[in-house]
Design a protein around this motif. Structure first.
Motif, mmCIF file in Angstrom:
data_model
loop_
_atom_site.group_PDB
_atom_site.id
_atom_site.type_symbol
_atom_site.label_atom_id
_atom_site.label_comp_id
_atom_site.label_asym_id
_atom_site.label_seq_id
_atom_site.Cartn_x
_atom_site.Cartn_y
_atom_site.Cartn_z
ATOM 1 N N HIS A 62 -34.640 24.368 -13.339
ATOM 2 C CA HIS A 62 -33.697 23.254 -13.267
ATOM 3 C C HIS A 62 -33.556 22.625 -14.655
ATOM 4 C CE1 HIS A 62 -33.684 22.396 -8.649
ATOM 5 N NE2 HIS A 62 -32.726 23.233 -9.024
ATOM 6 N N THR A 63 -32.352 22.198 -14.964
ATOM 7 C CA THR A 63 -31.999 21.778 -16.312
ATOM 8 C C THR A 63 -32.922 20.707 -16.867
ATOM 9 O OG1 THR A 63 -29.682 22.329 -15.903
ATOM 10 C CG2 THR A 63 -30.141 20.831 -17.731
ATOM 11 N N ASP A 64 -33.271 19.702 -16.057
ATOM 12 C CA ASP A 64 -34.056 18.586 -16.583
ATOM 13 C C ASP A 64 -35.467 18.992 -16.998
ATOM 14 O OD1 ASP A 64 -34.198 18.840 -13.660
ATOM 15 O OD2 ASP A 64 -35.569 17.147 -13.709
ATOM 16 N N HIS A 65 -35.904 20.176 -16.599
ATOM 17 C CA HIS A 65 -37.257 20.631 -16.937
ATOM 18 C C HIS A 65 -37.286 21.612 -18.103
ATOM 19 C CE1 HIS A 65 -39.558 18.822 -13.569
ATOM 20 N NE2 HIS A 65 -38.350 18.769 -13.042
ATOM 21 N N MET A 66 -36.111 22.021 -18.603
ATOM 22 C CA MET A 66 -36.162 23.022 -19.670
ATOM 23 C C MET A 66 -35.049 22.891 -20.696
ATOM 24 S SD MET A 66 -33.567 25.285 -18.707
ATOM 25 C CE MET A 66 -34.084 26.825 -19.435
ATOM 26 N N TYR A 67 -34.248 21.835 -20.627
ATOM 27 C CA TYR A 67 -33.110 21.747 -21.538
ATOM 28 C C TYR A 67 -33.500 21.388 -22.964
ATOM 29 C CZ TYR A 67 -33.001 16.579 -21.194
ATOM 30 O OH TYR A 67 -33.306 15.228 -21.234
ATOM 31 N N GLY A 68 -34.750 20.956 -23.186
ATOM 32 C CA GLY A 68 -35.213 20.681 -24.536
ATOM 33 C C GLY A 68 -35.758 21.904 -25.256
ATOM 34 N N LEU A 69 -35.768 23.054 -24.580
ATOM 35 C CA LEU A 69 -36.357 24.250 -25.181
ATOM 36 C C LEU A 69 -35.626 24.670 -26.448
ATOM 37 C CD1 LEU A 69 -38.418 26.552 -25.080
ATOM 38 C CD2 LEU A 69 -36.827 27.796 -23.582
ATOM 39 N N ALA A 70 -34.305 24.669 -26.417
ATOM 40 C CA ALA A 70 -33.543 25.081 -27.601
ATOM 41 C C ALA A 70 -33.826 24.164 -28.783
ATOM 42 C CB ALA A 70 -32.045 25.108 -27.283
ATOM 43 N N SER A 71 -33.947 22.865 -28.530
ATOM 44 C CA SER A 71 -34.271 21.915 -29.598
ATOM 45 C C SER A 71 -35.648 22.199 -30.165
ATOM 46 C CB SER A 71 -34.205 20.484 -29.056
ATOM 47 O OG SER A 71 -34.611 19.550 -30.024
ATOM 48 N N LEU A 72 -36.605 22.493 -29.292
ATOM 49 C CA LEU A 72 -37.951 22.817 -29.744
ATOM 50 C C LEU A 72 -37.934 24.047 -30.649
ATOM 51 C CD1 LEU A 72 -41.082 22.361 -29.470
ATOM 52 C CD2 LEU A 72 -40.976 24.034 -27.598
ATOM 53 N N LYS A 102 -29.817 33.616 -25.418
ATOM 54 C CA LYS A 102 -28.716 34.379 -26.010
ATOM 55 C C LYS A 102 -27.516 33.479 -26.270
ATOM 56 C CE LYS A 102 -25.829 38.491 -25.311
ATOM 57 N NZ LYS A 102 -25.520 39.636 -24.403
ATOM 58 N N ALA A 103 -27.234 32.580 -25.336
ATOM 59 C CA ALA A 103 -26.098 31.669 -25.500
ATOM 60 C C ALA A 103 -26.292 30.748 -26.699
ATOM 61 C CB ALA A 103 -25.896 30.845 -24.231
ATOM 62 N N TYR A 104 -27.532 30.372 -26.973
ATOM 63 C CA TYR A 104 -27.831 29.555 -28.153
ATOM 64 C C TYR A 104 -27.920 30.383 -29.425
ATOM 65 C CZ TYR A 104 -28.623 25.083 -25.802
ATOM 66 O OH TYR A 104 -28.457 23.903 -25.110
ATOM 67 N N GLN A 105 -27.756 31.687 -29.293
ATOM 68 C CA GLN A 105 -27.770 32.617 -30.435
ATOM 69 C C GLN A 105 -29.064 32.500 -31.239
ATOM 70 O OE1 GLN A 105 -24.087 31.610 -32.482
ATOM 71 N NE2 GLN A 105 -22.903 32.955 -31.145
ATOM 72 N N VAL A 106 -30.169 32.398 -30.513
ATOM 73 C CA VAL A 106 -31.464 32.214 -31.152
ATOM 74 C C VAL A 106 -31.775 33.337 -32.136
ATOM 75 C CG1 VAL A 106 -33.948 32.161 -30.710
ATOM 76 C CG2 VAL A 106 -32.407 30.799 -29.279
ATOM 77 N N GLU A 107 -31.464 34.570 -31.772
ATOM 78 C CA GLU A 107 -31.802 35.705 -32.629
ATOM 79 C C GLU A 107 -31.018 35.706 -33.938
ATOM 80 O OE1 GLU A 107 -31.384 39.279 -30.417
ATOM 81 O OE2 GLU A 107 -33.133 38.897 -29.139
ATOM 82 N N SER A 108 -29.880 35.016 -33.989
ATOM 83 C CA SER A 108 -29.039 35.053 -35.188
ATOM 84 C C SER A 108 -29.346 33.916 -36.165
ATOM 85 C CB SER A 108 -27.559 35.007 -34.790
ATOM 86 O OG SER A 108 -27.227 33.736 -34.248
ATOM 87 N N TRP A 109 -30.340 33.037 -35.860
ATOM 88 C CA TRP A 109 -30.566 31.910 -36.764
ATOM 89 C C TRP A 109 -30.964 32.349 -38.173
ATOM 90 C CZ3 TRP A 109 -33.698 28.390 -32.914
ATOM 91 C CH2 TRP A 109 -32.811 27.897 -31.932
ATOM 92 N N PRO A 110 -31.822 33.304 -38.479
ATOM 93 C CA PRO A 110 -32.716 34.071 -37.598
ATOM 94 C C PRO A 110 -33.992 33.283 -37.352
ATOM 95 C CG PRO A 110 -32.963 34.845 -39.822
ATOM 96 C CD PRO A 110 -31.918 33.746 -39.874
#
Length: 252
Positions: A62-72, A102-110
């Protein structure tokens, strides 16, 4: 072992609270249980360097439990992290997690460090790690989607149970020893289909034989204090039940 309440709010959000997630510290071990919306700021407040975080355990998707992952992850990349990071999630959520990354394009940062996604069968009990004098395991919760609670056991045998989002769960009641119970209380009163009220935490859980009880996943403007006062003299052990606050630290 230390637990820091990084956030304590329900999915509805809060004026003063971040959404519910925890930081567990034991020896050299540093694990986030879920990731709310401000992990970088909260880790700074707790004086925990990003490089010290070994991984994240997602109780559910559920979003409220994992939406900070990309920021981390973004903060770790900006900070030059090189050590691998492990993310534990249920096999039911693994595909969704990979799609989000993948949607956050994590692999391309790199990103610059290895992301290890480890999945587990949420319907069974699983030992995720046993190191630094700490054992972390999961057990099934009773929520709207596949969800797990967390059990942490120290080298001294002390036990922390985190319910995650759940309706009253017999698995928690059957636990022979609980030194610290962290339980959700989305509402103050009543019966809920996929959550627990504070009233049901007090009435359903064996609070008389639990060392400490802290409630999280709290909703603004609920009469929690009224419920605590009501049951203080009615249920043995009810006086031990407290409402957690963001950045509260508990030691076991």
């Amino acid at each position: 072992m230390e637990i820091i309440f990084m956030g304590t709010a329900s999915a509805a959000g809060s004026i003063e609270r971040d959404n519910t997630y925890l930081l567990l510290r034991s020896g050299e071990a540093r694990w986030l249980i879920d990731v709310g919306g401000n992990p970088l700021g909260k880790l700074k407040q707790s004086r925990t360097p990003l490089d010290h975080i070994q991984g994240v355990i997602l109780t559910h998707m559920h979003t409220d439990h994992m939406y900070g992952l990309a920021s981390l992850l973004w903060g770790m990349w900006v900070g030059g992290r090189r050590a691998a990071l492990t993310i534990h999630c249920s096999s039911a959520g693994g595909e969704q997690l990979r799609a989000i990354l993948k949607a956050y394009q994590v692999e391309s940062w790199p990103i610059g460090f290895e992301l290890r996604i480890e999945t587990f069968d949420w319907e069974k009990e699983n030992v995720l790690l046993h190191e630094s004098g700490l054992e972390l395991s999961t057990f099934p919760s009773l929520h709207a989607i596949p969800t797990v609670g967390i059990k942490a056991v120290t080298a001294e045998g002390k036990v922390m149970i985190y319910s995650a989002d759940t309706r009253p769960n017999e698995r928690i009641v059957q636990e022979p020893r609980i030194d610290l119970l962290i339980h959700e209380a989305t509402k103050a009163r009543g019966v809920m289909t996929s959550h627990t009220s504070l009233e049901d935490v007090i009435r359903y859980c064996p609070v008389e034989r639990i060392g400490q009880v802290y409630c999280v996943h709290l909703t603004d403007d609920e009469p929690y204090l009224e419920v605590l006062e009501q049951y203080r003299n009615q249920v043995q052990g009810a006086e031990k039940v407290r409402l957690a606050e963001d950045m509260l630290l508990i030691s076991l």
